[in-house]
Design a protein around this motif. Structure first.
Motif: not given
Length: 247
Positions: A114-116, A148-149, A153-156
Protein backbone atom coordinates in the motif's frame (compact mmCIF):
# COMPACT_ATOMS: atom_id res chain seq x y z
CA UNK A 1 28.72 -6.66 19.78
CA UNK A 2 30.52 -5.93 16.51
CA UNK A 3 27.97 -4.57 14.02
CA UNK A 4 28.35 -3.41 10.43
CA UNK A 5 25.58 -1.86 8.34
CA UNK A 6 25.90 -1.98 4.56
CA UNK A 7 23.52 0.63 3.23
CA UNK A 8 22.89 3.84 1.34
CA UNK A 9 21.10 6.82 2.84
CA UNK A 10 19.02 7.41 -0.31
CA UNK A 11 17.46 3.99 0.34
CA UNK A 12 14.45 4.34 2.59
CA UNK A 13 14.81 0.85 4.19
CA UNK A 14 18.49 1.59 4.81
CA UNK A 15 17.57 4.76 6.68
CA UNK A 16 15.02 2.97 8.84
CA UNK A 17 17.58 0.34 9.87
CA UNK A 18 20.22 2.96 10.65
CA UNK A 19 17.81 5.10 12.63
CA UNK A 20 16.95 2.12 14.80
CA UNK A 21 20.62 1.33 15.40
CA UNK A 22 21.02 4.86 16.71
CA UNK A 23 17.81 4.78 18.75
CA UNK A 24 19.03 1.56 20.42
CA UNK A 25 22.48 3.09 21.05
CA UNK A 26 24.17 0.22 19.19
CA UNK A 27 27.63 1.15 17.93
CA UNK A 28 28.10 0.21 14.29
CA UNK A 29 30.35 0.66 11.30
CA UNK A 30 28.66 2.14 8.24
CA UNK A 31 29.67 0.98 4.75
CA UNK A 32 28.03 2.95 1.95
CA UNK A 33 27.00 0.67 -0.92
CA UNK A 34 26.51 2.17 -4.37
CA UNK A 35 23.44 0.12 -5.27
CA UNK A 36 22.65 2.30 -8.30
CA UNK A 37 26.16 1.67 -9.62
CA UNK A 38 25.85 -2.10 -9.29
CA UNK A 39 27.89 -2.66 -6.14
CA UNK A 40 25.25 -5.01 -4.72
CA UNK A 41 25.87 -7.36 -7.67
CA UNK A 42 29.57 -7.87 -7.00
CA UNK A 43 31.02 -11.12 -5.67
CA UNK A 44 32.21 -9.29 -2.57
CA UNK A 45 28.75 -8.07 -1.67
CA UNK A 46 27.14 -11.37 -2.62
CA UNK A 47 29.16 -12.97 0.20
CA UNK A 48 27.54 -10.49 2.60
CA UNK A 49 24.02 -10.58 1.19
CA UNK A 50 23.12 -13.00 -1.62
CA UNK A 51 19.78 -11.18 -2.01
CA UNK A 52 21.89 -8.32 -3.46
CA UNK A 53 19.92 -5.58 -1.72
CA UNK A 54 20.50 -2.87 0.85
CA UNK A 55 20.45 -2.69 3.76
CA UNK A 56 22.46 -5.65 4.95
CA UNK A 57 23.71 -6.21 8.47
CA UNK A 58 26.56 -8.27 9.86
CA UNK A 59 26.42 -8.61 13.63
CA UNK A 60 28.13 -10.81 16.17
CA UNK A 61 25.82 -12.23 18.83
CA UNK A 62 26.46 -14.98 21.36
CA UNK A 63 29.59 -16.10 19.55
CA UNK A 64 27.90 -16.32 16.14
CA UNK A 65 28.12 -14.00 13.16
CA UNK A 66 24.72 -13.21 11.70
CA UNK A 67 24.33 -12.04 8.10
CA UNK A 68 20.96 -10.38 7.65
CA UNK A 69 19.10 -8.85 4.73
CA UNK A 70 15.70 -7.14 4.51
CA UNK A 71 15.23 -4.08 6.70
CA UNK A 72 12.30 -5.42 8.68
CA UNK A 73 14.13 -8.62 9.61
CA UNK A 74 17.13 -6.49 10.53
CA UNK A 75 15.06 -4.21 12.77
CA UNK A 76 13.27 -7.08 14.50
CA UNK A 77 16.58 -8.81 15.17
CA UNK A 78 18.18 -5.64 16.53
CA UNK A 79 15.31 -5.26 18.98
CA UNK A 80 15.72 -8.86 20.11
CA UNK A 81 19.47 -8.64 20.74
CA UNK A 82 19.87 -5.05 21.95
CA UNK A 83 21.36 -4.73 25.42
CA UNK A 84 18.81 -2.15 26.53
CA UNK A 85 15.64 -4.22 26.28
CA UNK A 86 13.57 -1.53 27.98
CA UNK A 87 14.13 0.74 24.96
CA UNK A 88 14.15 -2.05 22.37
CA UNK A 89 10.75 -3.40 23.38
CA UNK A 90 9.20 0.00 22.82
CA UNK A 91 10.18 -0.33 19.18
CA UNK A 92 9.35 -4.02 18.84
CA UNK A 93 8.62 -6.28 21.82
CA UNK A 94 8.80 -9.60 19.95
CA UNK A 95 7.79 -12.58 22.06
CA UNK A 96 7.62 -10.42 25.20
CA UNK A 97 4.31 -8.88 24.08
CA UNK A 98 2.76 -10.90 21.28
CA UNK A 99 -0.49 -8.85 20.98
CA UNK A 100 1.49 -5.63 20.47
CA UNK A 101 4.01 -7.31 18.16
CA UNK A 102 1.20 -8.73 16.04
CA UNK A 103 -0.17 -5.22 15.45
CA UNK A 104 3.29 -4.05 14.36
CA UNK A 105 3.63 -7.09 12.09
CA UNK A 106 0.24 -6.29 10.57
CA UNK A 107 1.20 -2.73 9.70
CA UNK A 108 4.53 -3.86 8.24
CA UNK A 109 2.74 -6.40 6.04
CA UNK A 110 0.22 -3.76 4.92
CA UNK A 111 2.98 -1.28 4.16
CA UNK A 112 4.50 -3.27 1.30
CA UNK A 113 1.40 -3.40 -0.90
CA UNK A 114 0.00 0.00 0.00
CA UNK A 115 2.97 2.38 0.32
CA UNK A 116 6.20 0.68 -0.68
CA UNK A 117 5.00 -0.47 -4.09
CA UNK A 118 4.17 3.13 -5.05
CA UNK A 119 7.63 4.58 -4.34
CA UNK A 120 8.03 7.75 -6.39
CA UNK A 121 11.26 9.19 -5.09
CA UNK A 122 13.69 7.50 -7.43
CA UNK A 123 11.51 8.31 -10.45
CA UNK A 124 11.45 11.92 -9.23
CA UNK A 125 15.28 11.91 -9.10
CA UNK A 126 15.42 10.53 -12.64
CA UNK A 127 12.85 13.04 -13.81
CA UNK A 128 14.71 16.10 -12.65
CA UNK A 129 17.87 14.85 -14.40
CA UNK A 130 16.29 13.99 -17.74
CA UNK A 131 15.90 16.12 -20.87
CA UNK A 132 13.25 18.85 -20.64
CA UNK A 133 11.33 17.46 -23.60
CA UNK A 134 10.77 14.19 -21.73
CA UNK A 135 9.85 15.55 -18.32
CA UNK A 136 6.09 15.88 -18.77
CA UNK A 137 5.87 12.49 -20.47
CA UNK A 138 7.66 10.82 -17.56
CA UNK A 139 5.44 12.63 -15.10
CA UNK A 140 2.30 11.48 -16.92
CA UNK A 141 3.37 7.88 -17.51
CA UNK A 142 5.25 7.15 -14.27
CA UNK A 143 4.62 9.63 -11.48
CA UNK A 144 0.90 10.27 -11.85
CA UNK A 145 -0.04 6.53 -11.84
CA UNK A 146 2.14 6.01 -8.76
CA UNK A 147 0.52 8.99 -7.06
CA UNK A 148 -2.93 7.59 -7.80
CA UNK A 149 -1.85 4.19 -6.49
CA UNK A 150 -0.57 5.76 -3.29
CA UNK A 151 -3.78 7.68 -2.62
CA UNK A 152 -5.83 4.79 -1.08
CA UNK A 153 -2.98 4.00 1.31
CA UNK A 154 -2.80 7.61 2.43
CA UNK A 155 -6.57 7.68 2.89
CA UNK A 156 -6.40 4.56 5.07
CA UNK A 157 -3.62 6.07 7.17
CA UNK A 158 -5.49 9.36 7.51
CA UNK A 159 -8.63 7.56 8.69
CA UNK A 160 -6.56 5.52 11.15
CA UNK A 161 -4.91 8.59 12.67
CA UNK A 162 -8.22 10.42 12.84
CA UNK A 163 -9.61 7.49 14.84
CA UNK A 164 -6.55 7.55 17.10
CA UNK A 165 -7.07 11.26 17.73
CA UNK A 166 -10.78 10.89 18.52
CA UNK A 167 -9.92 8.08 20.94
CA UNK A 168 -7.38 10.24 22.73
CA UNK A 169 -4.39 8.21 21.57
CA UNK A 170 -0.99 9.52 20.54
CA UNK A 171 -0.31 10.07 16.80
CA UNK A 172 1.59 6.83 16.22
CA UNK A 173 0.46 3.69 14.42
CA UNK A 174 -0.28 1.85 17.66
CA UNK A 175 -1.48 4.95 19.48
CA UNK A 176 1.35 4.83 22.03
CA UNK A 177 3.54 7.78 22.90
CA UNK A 178 6.56 5.90 21.53
CA UNK A 179 6.76 4.93 17.83
CA UNK A 180 7.55 1.40 16.62
CA UNK A 181 9.60 -0.06 13.80
CA UNK A 182 6.44 0.12 11.68
CA UNK A 183 6.38 3.90 12.16
CA UNK A 184 10.05 4.04 11.13
CA UNK A 185 9.58 1.92 8.00
CA UNK A 186 6.54 3.78 6.75
CA UNK A 187 7.79 7.18 7.89
CA UNK A 188 11.02 6.83 5.92
CA UNK A 189 9.00 5.85 2.86
CA UNK A 190 6.78 8.92 2.94
CA UNK A 191 9.35 11.40 4.24
CA UNK A 192 11.51 11.11 1.12
CA UNK A 193 8.73 12.22 -1.24
CA UNK A 194 7.92 15.01 1.16
CA UNK A 195 11.56 16.10 0.94
CA UNK A 196 11.23 16.22 -2.84
CA UNK A 197 8.15 18.44 -2.70
CA UNK A 198 5.16 16.16 -2.22
CA UNK A 199 2.39 17.86 -0.27
CA UNK A 200 0.16 16.04 2.20
CA UNK A 201 -2.36 18.87 2.37
CA UNK A 202 -5.26 16.44 1.98
CA UNK A 203 -3.94 14.27 4.81
CA UNK A 204 -3.29 16.52 7.83
CA UNK A 205 -3.10 13.66 10.34
CA UNK A 206 -0.56 11.80 8.20
CA UNK A 207 1.41 15.01 7.87
CA UNK A 208 1.39 15.58 11.65
CA UNK A 209 2.49 11.99 12.31
CA UNK A 210 5.32 12.38 9.82
CA UNK A 211 6.37 15.68 11.34
CA UNK A 212 6.54 14.05 14.76
CA UNK A 213 8.92 11.40 13.46
CA UNK A 214 10.98 13.99 11.60
CA UNK A 215 11.62 15.88 14.84
CA UNK A 216 13.51 12.92 16.32
CA UNK A 217 17.23 13.68 16.37
CA UNK A 218 18.31 10.39 14.79
CA UNK A 219 15.68 10.69 12.07
CA UNK A 220 17.00 14.15 11.22
CA UNK A 221 20.64 13.07 11.11
CA UNK A 222 20.12 9.99 8.95
CA UNK A 223 17.80 11.96 6.62
CA UNK A 224 20.38 14.62 5.76
CA UNK A 225 21.25 13.05 2.39
CA UNK A 226 17.63 12.73 1.28
CA UNK A 227 16.94 16.28 2.49
CA UNK A 228 19.82 17.56 0.35
CA UNK A 229 18.63 15.59 -2.68
CA UNK A 230 15.10 16.89 -2.14
CA UNK A 231 16.28 20.51 -2.01
CA UNK A 232 18.16 20.06 -5.28
CA UNK A 233 15.09 18.57 -6.92
CA UNK A 234 12.81 21.36 -5.70
CA UNK A 235 15.23 24.10 -6.79
CA UNK A 236 15.79 22.69 -10.27
CA UNK A 237 12.45 21.13 -11.13
CA UNK A 238 10.54 24.26 -12.08
CA UNK A 239 6.81 23.79 -12.56
CA UNK A 240 6.91 20.57 -14.58
CA UNK A 241 6.92 18.39 -11.48
CA UNK A 242 3.85 20.00 -9.91
CA UNK A 243 4.15 17.89 -6.78
CA UNK A 244 2.37 20.57 -4.80
CA UNK A 245 -0.83 19.56 -6.66
CA UNK A 246 -0.48 15.91 -5.68
CA UNK A 247 -2.29 14.45 -2.69
Amino acid sequence: MATTLYAHRLSQPSRAAEMLLRELAIEYDFHEIDFAGGETRTDEFDAINPFQTVPALVVEHDGETLHLAESQAIMMTLCRIAEDQHVAQRWYPGEQDIPRSSKIDQWLAWYHNNLRRFDMFHHIMNLHLTLPMLKREIQATLLEPLQEGLRPGLERLEAHFQHQQRSGHAPTLLGDEHPTIADLAMGCELYQIRAAGYRFDGYPQVDAWLEGLARRAHFQHVSEAVDAQGREIRQQSGDYLALDTFG
